[in-house]
Design an enzyme around this catalytic site. Structure first.
Site, PDB file in Angstrom:
ATOM      1  N   CYS A  21      68.378  49.219  -3.482  1.00  0.00           N
ATOM      2  CA  CYS A  21      67.084  48.552  -3.591  1.00  0.00           C
ATOM      3  C   CYS A  21      67.366  47.088  -3.309  1.00  0.00           C
ATOM      4  O   CYS A  21      67.895  46.382  -4.159  1.00  0.00           O
ATOM      5  CB  CYS A  21      66.470  48.729  -4.975  1.00  0.00           C
ATOM      6  SG  CYS A  21      64.946  47.781  -5.180  1.00  0.00           S
ATOM      7  N   CYS A  55      65.146  44.544  -5.602  1.00  0.00           N
ATOM      8  CA  CYS A  55      65.303  44.452  -7.057  1.00  0.00           C
ATOM      9  C   CYS A  55      66.296  45.508  -7.527  1.00  0.00           C
ATOM     10  O   CYS A  55      67.489  45.361  -7.308  1.00  0.00           O
ATOM     11  CB  CYS A  55      63.966  44.567  -7.773  1.00  0.00           C
ATOM     12  SG  CYS A  55      62.873  45.851  -7.117  1.00  0.00           S
ATOM     13  N   SER A  56      65.830  46.570  -8.154  1.00  0.00           N
ATOM     14  CA  SER A  56      66.772  47.522  -8.736  1.00  0.00           C
ATOM     15  C   SER A  56      66.152  48.905  -8.864  1.00  0.00           C
ATOM     16  O   SER A  56      66.502  49.650  -9.765  1.00  0.00           O
ATOM     17  CB  SER A  56      67.196  47.030 -10.112  1.00  0.00           C
ATOM     18  OG  SER A  56      66.035  46.868 -10.906  1.00  0.00           O
ATOM     19  N   CYS A  57      65.208  49.235  -7.994  1.00  0.00           N
ATOM     20  CA  CYS A  57      64.560  50.544  -8.078  1.00  0.00           C
ATOM     21  C   CYS A  57      65.620  51.624  -7.916  1.00  0.00           C
ATOM     22  O   CYS A  57      66.504  51.523  -7.067  1.00  0.00           O
ATOM     23  CB  CYS A  57      63.487  50.677  -6.996  1.00  0.00           C
ATOM     24  SG  CYS A  57      62.202  49.425  -7.175  1.00  0.00           S
TER      25      CYS A  57
END
Lengths: 216, 105
Positions: A112, A115-117
């Protein structure tokens, strides 16, 4: 895996007795205000943390092992991953989930960049490196070099596909079933599938500790 | 936006350092931040969305974005969104922070 590196600077385990940083204080303040206002209650917070701890990569591994042993399930998983996961009593909502299948010619990796999906219902919380600026920026720039840092050296004949996740669409990798696992039970197969295999920075390997109990 | 024409968070494709293969297990307070977000995002509340959380994080500005840890960014963004939406007020938050600090935890 656990001995790969040290916690980063913000990562020291903290309990209620430790001095609070500003943001820890902010967490306490916001949580207590929300509880006082009846927006959430303390039991819900506790239950949500317990649910978080219950989500581990074993769930993703179970899905993969079923796909390896049941071709019809595999087809359903690739066509409609949320529905197939529901068959195993795994709810992947609210985000959409797409399963990307590794083949002889294609290796998939997820990231991702923004971000951090992450496919949290199947893998739990993402590891620190998945959230790091280095992984996010470089995975789409030089995926082969990144994979080499994880110890995965792919031949040039294998195409590398990088899937950039969003808040609404998450990916997970369906690795190739390793050679020499014909006699393995579904549980034995699931034990081969690590979190890193499901992210695509590793591939399943048959190890002695798993192979032994599988023999008749 | 910076000189590259990108937001601070928009780093896909940039050069970077070797990946530090750390396996930090989230601390209790970090898991609680996560839990608070999940409760606010999910049914039946739907008070904030994941996209709003990310917008709040992206608006932290370059300095804060890079200085704060992952869940520090989250709680900062959650707080901003709750203030924006009037779920909590600045006064209430100020008083509560003073109260928590006063406990000498």
């Amino acid at each position: 895996m656990a001995d790969r590196g040290h916690d980063h600077v913000h990562a020291s385990p903290v309990d209620e007795d430790s001095p609070h940083s500003y943001h820890q204080t902010l967490e306490v303040a916001v949580r207590e205000l929300l509880i006082e206002k009846g927006v959430i209650d303390a039991d819900e917070v506790r239950a949500a943390v317990e649910e978080m701890d219950a989500r581990t990569p074993a769930r993703g591994a179970r899905v993969v092992a079923r796909a390896w042993t049941d071709p019809d399930f595999r087809a359903r998983l690739l066509a409609d991953a949320p529905a197939a996961c529901r068959e195993l009593d795994i709810d992947v909502s609210p985000a959409q989930l797409t399963v990307t299948e590794n083949t002889e010619d294609v290796h998939n990796v997820i990231v991702c960049t923004l971000c951090s999906c992450y496919p949290r219902p199947l893998l739990g919380l993402p590891p620190s490196w998945y959230k790091s600026a280095s992984y996010r920026s470089r995975a789409v720039r030089e995926p082969r070099a990144v994979l080499q840092e994880f110890g995965l050296d792919l031949p040039e004949t294998v195409a590398v596909r990088v899937h950039d996740s969003t808040a609404d669409l998450r990916y997970i990798v369906l690795p190739q079933r390793p050679e020499g696992t014909d006699t393995f039970s579904e549980d034995d197969l699931a034990a081969l599938v690590t979190r890193d295999c499901l992210i695509g920075v590793a591939v399943p390997r048959v190890t002695r500790t798993v192979a032994e109990p599988a023999s008749p | 936006m910076d000189s590259r024409g990108r937001g601070t968070h928009d780093i896909g494709g940039l050069a970077g350092a070797p990946i530090e293969l750390s396996e930090h297990e989230a601390a209790f307070w970090e898991k609680r931040v996560d839990a608070i977000l999940m409760l606010l995002v999910g049914e039946p509340r739907r008070l904030i969305s994941v996209d709003e959380l990310r917008r709040g994080i992206e608006q932290l500005g370059a300095g804060a974005y890079e200085r704060l840890s992952y869940y520090e960014r989250w709680i900062a963004s959650i707080t901003t969104l709750l203030l924006e939406k009037g779920v909590i007020t600045v006064d209430e938050l100020g008083r509560k922070i003073a109260e928590v600090e006063g406990r000498g935890a």
